[in-house]
Design an enzyme around this catalytic site. Structure first.
Site, PDB file in Angstrom:
ATOM      1  CG  ASP A  36      -2.124  -1.128   1.152  1.00  0.00           C
ATOM      2  OD1 ASP A  36      -2.549  -1.575  -0.113  1.00  0.00           O
ATOM      3  OD2 ASP A  36      -2.404  -1.412   2.180  1.00  0.00           O
ATOM      4  CD  GLU A 141      -5.746  -1.435   5.052  1.00  0.00           C
ATOM      5  OE1 GLU A 141      -4.582  -2.069   5.015  1.00  0.00           O
ATOM      6  OE2 GLU A 141      -5.574  -0.367   4.577  1.00  0.00           O
TER       7      GLU A 141
END
Length: 255
Positions: A36, A141
Site C-alpha cells: 500500500d 481496510e
C-alpha cells in the site's frame, strides 16, 4: 479494475489537485515496506515529482528487517528523500508493554500506540516542511475498520481509499512495484508475526468479492449463495462494517 492506466491518471490528477488547493509544498508518506505505502509513494512521485515527496520509515525493536529493507528499496527506486526514525525509545517512554520489564505487551493498546506514534511523526515532518500527509489505507481496510483511529487511519487525504486491496495489487504490478513486495503477506507491523488476513479471518480475495457485492446493495443471502460462502461470514462482515463506522470520522449527535 477495468482500466489500470485510467485509474493511475485519475489518482495522479487527484493528488496534484489536493496538494495545489492546500498550498502545500508536497507530501510525506510513511513507508512500511508494504504494497500500500509503496503504491502511494509511487503515485505521489508520478503526480508531483520526486523532489516533492518525503518518505519516512518508522521501525522499532521488533520490526521485521525485511520491511525496513523493502521500504528503503522503494525510496531509492523512486529517488525520493527518506528519513529513518526508530520509535523504540518513544515506546519505552510511554511505558509500552514489552518495552519495559514490568509490563506485558498488549496487542490492542500497545499495537495501536505504535500506529499513533508513527502518525505523530508524519505530521511533525509535514508541519516542519509544509507538506500534506498522504494516507495509505485502502477501501478493504476502511470498510472493515482495520486500522488505528488517529493512527494509520489519520491523514490529510487517502490516495487509494477507493481501491480494494486486490485492486491495489493490480495497480502495483502496473506501476512496477518489486514482486517480492507484492507477494509478501500483508501486515500492519504492529507486533512480531502479525498478519492482516489471519486477524481478519478471511483472505483479501474473498473479502473483496463480498465487499463489492455489499457495496452494490445485494442482500446477504444472495451474496452467500452467489459466492458460495457461509451466510454467517457475510453477516460477520456486515456487523464489523457497522461496528467500525466510528473509525471513519467523529460521530455527531442528531440536529
Amino acid at each position: 479494475m477495468k482500466n489500470v492506466e485510467k485509474t493511475v491518471e485519475k489518482l495522479t490528477h487527484f493528488i496534484k489537485n489536493v496538494v495545489k488547493k492546500a498550498g502545500a509544498r508536497g507530501v510525506v508518506v510513511g513507508l512500511s515496506g508494504g504494497i500500500d505505502s509503496s503504491v502511494v509513494a509511487t503515485l505521489c512521485v508520478k503526480a508531483l515529482g520526486r523532489d516533492k515527496v518525503l518518505g519516512v520509515i518508522m521501525p522499532e525493536r521488533d520490526s521485521d528487517p525485511k520491511d525496513i529493507e523493502h521500504a528503503k528499496m522503494i525510496a531509492e527506486k523512486l529517488g525520493i528523500r527518506y528519513i529513518l526514525s526508530d520509535i523504540t525509545d518513544i515506546l519505552r517512554a510511554f511505558g509500552a508493554g514489552g518495552y519495559i520489564p514490568t509490563r506485558e505487551f498488549d496487542k490492542i493498546a500497545d499495537g495501536n500506540l505504535k500506529a499513533r506514534i508513527r502518525m505523530c511523526i508524519l505530521y511533525y515532518f509535514a508541519n516542519r516542511r509544509k507538506l500534506l500527509v498522504a494516507g495509505t489505507s485502502n477501501k478493504s481496510e476502511l470498510y472493515m475498520g482495520y486500522g488505528t483511529k488517529y493512527g494509520d487511519l489519520g491523514s490529510d487525504f487517502l490516495v487509494i481509499g477507493n481501491l480494494f486491496k486486490t485492486e491495489v495489487r493490480e495497480l502495483a504490478k502496473y506501476l512496477g512495484i518489486p514482486q517480492e513486495i507484492i507477494n509478501k503477506p500483508p501486515s500492519a507491523g504492529l507486533w512480531k508475526g502479525q498478519r492482516d488476513e489471519e486477524e481478519l479471518g478471511i483472505t483479501y480475495e474473498v473479502l473483496d468479492r463480498i465487499l463489492e457485492r455489499i457495496e452494490k446493495g445485494e442482500d446477504k443471502e444472495k451474496i452467500s449463495k452467489n459466492l458460495n460462502v457461509p451466510l454467517f461470514q457475510v453477516e460477520e462482515i456486515l456487523n464489523r462494517i457497522e461496528a467500525n463506522r466510528h473509525k471513519l470520522g467523529p460521530i455527531f449527535p442528531p440536529k
